[in-house]
Design an enzyme around this catalytic site. Sequence first.
Site, PDB file in Angstrom:
ATOM      1  N   ASP A  81     -14.314  55.256  17.598  1.00  0.00           N
ATOM      2  CA  ASP A  81     -13.846  55.435  16.229  1.00  0.00           C
ATOM      3  C   ASP A  81     -14.406  56.712  15.610  1.00  0.00           C
ATOM      4  OD1 ASP A  81     -16.363  54.181  16.405  1.00  0.00           O
ATOM      5  OD2 ASP A  81     -16.241  53.423  14.365  1.00  0.00           O
ATOM      6  N   GLU A 139     -17.553  51.249  15.730  1.00  0.00           N
ATOM      7  CA  GLU A 139     -19.017  51.270  15.694  1.00  0.00           C
ATOM      8  C   GLU A 139     -19.523  51.642  14.310  1.00  0.00           C
ATOM      9  OE1 GLU A 139     -22.994  52.586  15.555  1.00  0.00           O
ATOM     10  OE2 GLU A 139     -21.343  54.018  15.376  1.00  0.00           O
ATOM     11  N   GLU A 140     -18.755  52.465  13.596  1.00  0.00           N
ATOM     12  CA  GLU A 140     -19.247  53.058  12.351  1.00  0.00           C
ATOM     13  C   GLU A 140     -19.205  52.118  11.146  1.00  0.00           C
ATOM     14  OE1 GLU A 140     -20.753  55.754  12.210  1.00  0.00           O
ATOM     15  OE2 GLU A 140     -20.067  57.087  13.806  1.00  0.00           O
ATOM     16  N   HIS A 366     -22.547  63.198  11.741  1.00  0.00           N
ATOM     17  CA  HIS A 366     -22.002  62.811  10.446  1.00  0.00           C
ATOM     18  C   HIS A 366     -21.890  63.986   9.476  1.00  0.00           C
ATOM     19  CE1 HIS A 366     -22.428  58.162  10.705  1.00  0.00           C
ATOM     20  NE2 HIS A 366     -22.362  58.682  11.915  1.00  0.00           N
TER      21      HIS A 366
END
Length: 395
Positions: A81, A139-140, A366
């Site tokens: 993702d 996952e995020e 990020h």
Amino acid sequence: MKNQLMGMLDARKEEMIEIRRHLHQNPELSFKEEQTAQYIIDFYKGKDVEVQTDAGNGLGVIVTINGGKPGKTIGLRADFDALPITEETEVPFRSKNEGVMHACGHDGHTAYLLVLADCLIELKDSLSGTIKIIHQHAEETPPGGAKSIVESGILDSLDAVFGIHLFPSHPAGVVGYHGGYAMAGRTYFKLSIKGVGGHGSSPHLANDAIVAGAHFVTAIQTVISRRLDPFEMGVVTIGSFDGKGSFNVIKDRIEIEGDVRYMTEDVQQLIDKEVNRIVKGIEMEFDVRCEISYIPDYPPLYNDPELTLFVKNSLESIGDKDIQNVLEFPMFSGSEDFSYYAEKIPGCFFYIGCKPKGVEKAYFNHHPKFDIDENALLIAAKAMAQVVSCYYEWE
């Protein structure tokens, strides 16, 4: 088999890069990765493997490679993702989806594992045991995909599970490891404070929610500085304080959001207790009503020490020009839902350096300018191939 596998990976380096760039241009957010999941499924079409789709609570894909010889079962996991970030890199394959970006390297995780899995499929008759390739969604975004995949029971047969993460803290060629508690657990909280609104000229007729909230912001920091053992790790972050209004009006309601990070469940429980105690005190001191949602999402990631030592020794003995250094990394305060696999199955999650060439300090995961040295894809594939090859000898 190991030498043959390494040669196959060398020959397919450019394919890994092409896959990564395709995924990078077409990122999708957690629980919405329909095209990415289909791309993964299509990759395995016509191959002699079992493919399970829609695994867990979303779009996970589990691929089972049955070896030609008896042996144990291991899992290799990569997430796929992306993040709600507008990309600011200048690469020609930048995101086509406005406001969505692969800013954490999951495109690279998927690219290396697809090619490695394909090579393992070609060599399956020489494999001892079974390998489950875990292409994990979401996952995020809590609750994430890992927990639901574990709870589905599809991985109950695993004897060990391995995963990697690309980090630009080190250049390509460096592989990092850390046994025991390696990455932090995380809790999300949201506090709503309801007071009594009023005019700024008459504060005695109101109960100011902003003042109560400001007290909470200050008081919660004392949990770390005055309640936590100095040798333990804990972080409290206030990420949002929603109290916007008119300059001369006393607000009757505000909302605060933040997160807590910790390296052990004991610390998590201590911080939970203290946060709730502070909230009760604010209600009494300021005569306001508080509602708090305090939701632990990802537990601390615990790398099995014996398995981690095996990974370290395996990588140090690889004798490959691309893997130049194997280092012990410090504990990392970021969180990772690989922790759900490692809670139930002996696991090791290790790190692949990917710092872009020619930069002194790379943008970290990020960040909207996050980028990688794509040589790290081959290094990730070789590192995991070495672990797989040595595991069956070790066992």
